[in-house]
Design an enzyme around this catalytic site. Sequence first.
Site, short mmCIF file in Angstrom:
data_model
loop_
_atom_site.label_atom_id
_atom_site.label_comp_id
_atom_site.label_asym_id
_atom_site.label_seq_id
_atom_site.Cartn_x
_atom_site.Cartn_y
_atom_site.Cartn_z
N MET A 116 -3.94 7.52 16.66
CA MET A 116 -2.56 7.50 16.69
C MET A 116 -2.25 6.80 17.84
O MET A 116 -2.69 7.15 18.90
CB MET A 116 -1.82 8.95 16.85
CG MET A 116 -1.77 9.70 15.55
SD MET A 116 -1.41 8.75 13.85
CE MET A 116 0.39 8.11 14.62
N ASP A 120 -2.68 3.31 13.89
CA ASP A 120 -1.38 3.86 13.32
C ASP A 120 -0.37 3.86 14.50
O ASP A 120 -0.57 4.88 15.21
CB ASP A 120 -1.69 5.07 12.69
CG ASP A 120 -0.30 5.38 11.81
OD1 ASP A 120 0.55 4.64 11.69
OD2 ASP A 120 -0.25 6.57 11.32
N HIS A 158 -1.71 10.61 5.31
CA HIS A 158 -1.84 11.06 6.76
C HIS A 158 -1.00 12.52 6.76
O HIS A 158 0.38 12.19 6.87
CB HIS A 158 -1.16 9.98 7.61
CG HIS A 158 -0.83 10.28 9.14
ND1 HIS A 158 -0.53 9.51 9.96
CD2 HIS A 158 -1.52 11.27 9.88
CE1 HIS A 158 -0.50 10.29 11.27
NE2 HIS A 158 -1.17 11.17 10.94
N MET A 203 0.79 15.19 8.79
CA MET A 203 1.06 15.82 9.95
C MET A 203 1.54 17.11 9.79
O MET A 203 2.99 17.24 10.07
CB MET A 203 2.36 14.80 10.58
CG MET A 203 1.71 13.36 11.11
SD MET A 203 2.61 11.92 11.24
CE MET A 203 2.53 11.44 9.72
N MET A 221 5.07 14.76 6.62
CA MET A 221 5.53 15.57 7.91
C MET A 221 5.96 16.99 7.40
O MET A 221 6.72 17.21 6.35
CB MET A 221 6.45 14.87 8.62
CG MET A 221 5.86 13.42 9.16
SD MET A 221 7.20 12.62 9.85
CE MET A 221 6.52 10.91 10.14
N HIS A 252 -0.34 3.55 2.95
CA HIS A 252 -0.39 4.72 3.93
C HIS A 252 0.87 5.58 3.86
O HIS A 252 2.19 5.13 4.02
CB HIS A 252 -0.21 4.02 5.39
CG HIS A 252 -0.29 4.89 6.46
ND1 HIS A 252 -1.68 5.52 6.85
CD2 HIS A 252 0.38 5.71 7.24
CE1 HIS A 252 -1.35 6.25 7.75
NE2 HIS A 252 -0.31 6.66 8.10
N ASP A 263 2.96 8.98 4.97
CA ASP A 263 3.12 9.78 6.25
C ASP A 263 3.78 11.29 5.59
O ASP A 263 5.04 11.20 5.12
CB ASP A 263 3.88 9.06 7.17
CG ASP A 263 3.12 8.15 7.97
OD1 ASP A 263 1.97 8.52 8.53
OD2 ASP A 263 3.65 6.93 8.09
N PHE A 308 7.52 9.78 14.20
CA PHE A 308 8.50 8.48 13.91
C PHE A 308 7.96 7.24 13.53
O PHE A 308 6.89 7.07 14.35
CB PHE A 308 9.62 8.48 14.87
CG PHE A 308 10.08 10.02 15.17
CD1 PHE A 308 11.19 10.38 14.38
CD2 PHE A 308 9.55 10.66 15.97
CE1 PHE A 308 11.99 11.58 14.44
CE2 PHE A 308 10.11 12.09 16.23
CZ PHE A 308 11.22 12.50 15.45
N GLY A 310 3.18 1.37 16.14
CA GLY A 310 3.43 0.16 16.85
C GLY A 310 2.78 -1.02 16.65
O GLY A 310 2.63 -1.97 17.60
N SER A 325 2.77 1.41 5.87
CA SER A 325 3.41 2.91 5.78
C SER A 325 4.70 2.93 5.12
O SER A 325 5.73 2.27 5.45
CB SER A 325 3.60 3.15 7.34
OG SER A 325 4.31 4.53 7.23
C1 DX5 Z 1 4.09 7.97 12.73
C2 DX5 Z 1 3.38 7.70 11.47
C3 DX5 Z 1 3.10 6.19 11.22
C4 DX5 Z 1 4.50 5.25 11.19
C5 DX5 Z 1 4.16 4.09 11.89
O1 DX5 Z 1 4.00 9.21 12.81
O2 DX5 Z 1 2.06 8.14 11.36
O3 DX5 Z 1 2.41 5.88 10.05
O4 DX5 Z 1 4.88 5.08 9.78
O5 DX5 Z 1 5.03 3.24 11.99
P1 DX5 Z 1 5.28 1.89 12.91
O6 DX5 Z 1 4.32 1.08 12.19
O7 DX5 Z 1 6.91 1.65 12.62
O8 DX5 Z 1 5.16 2.45 14.25
ZN ZN Z 2 0.64 7.51 9.71
#
Ligand code: DX5
Ligand code: ZN
Length: 216
Positions: free
Chosen positions: A137, A175, A66, A68, A37, A33, A35, A143, A177, A8
């Site tokens: 998720m 996606d 992705h 959001m 937002m 990937h 993100d 974040f 952690g 990501s």
């Molecule tokens: C969070 C994002 C993720 C994020 C994952 O809202 O959708 O894609 O970048 O980040 P890590 O791998 O650090 O948890």
């Molecule tokens: Zn994501």
Amino acid sequence: MNHLVAPSLLSANFLNLEKDIEMLNRSEADWIHLDIMDGVFVPNISFGFPVLDLLKERTSKSLDVHLMIVQPEKFVDEIAAAGTEYMNVHYEACTHLHRVVSEIKKRGMKAGVTLNPHTPVLLLEDIIRDLDMVLLMSVNPGFGGQKFIEHSLEKVKVLKELILRKNARALIEVDGGVNLETGKRLVEAGADVLVAGNFVFSSQDPIHTIHQLKSL
Ligand code: DX5
Ligand code: ZN
């Protein structure tokens, strides 16, 4: 199928994105990937179309977007124009999910639906056969660098059963952690695609870290 890895870009160095994209190009990453937002659907703002548009000139990796954001259906054309392969919209953001999925596919993209941690997998029962991917998720979106929610493993198993029962072909992407330990358990549970942000970009040697995630 061997699982795929999608680093990501959210955890990359935004002051030197070119360097990180070149690193991803040299790595075993399957997809990138992205993100996006809006500060409304999630309590954070990341990057938007100007960044997305530049990417297709700099990489041949598949782009996995992705969203959001609220009302993602407004931006299907822009996302398609950026050369996106997978466009993921949140289940929680779409009143007319079936219509959005059709619009995504009409533009030649693959359609993914994303579920927040609290959204039950079985809500996808009537649409799963129309989907190319389900993005689960495993943290609350917004974040990078958050702790993996354990219950996600159970959701992967339930989703796998649903896909098999319905004779569907959707990939299972997870996606949030993801590291070597959670990644291994996710792959064993049936995940097809692992997203990893912080774990890749905060490591000493991101290319090696991506290799390790691929080798799980
Ligand atoms: C969070 C994002 C993720 C994020 C994952 O809202 O959708 O894609 O970048 O980040 P890590 O791998 O650090 O948890
Ligand atoms: Zn994501």
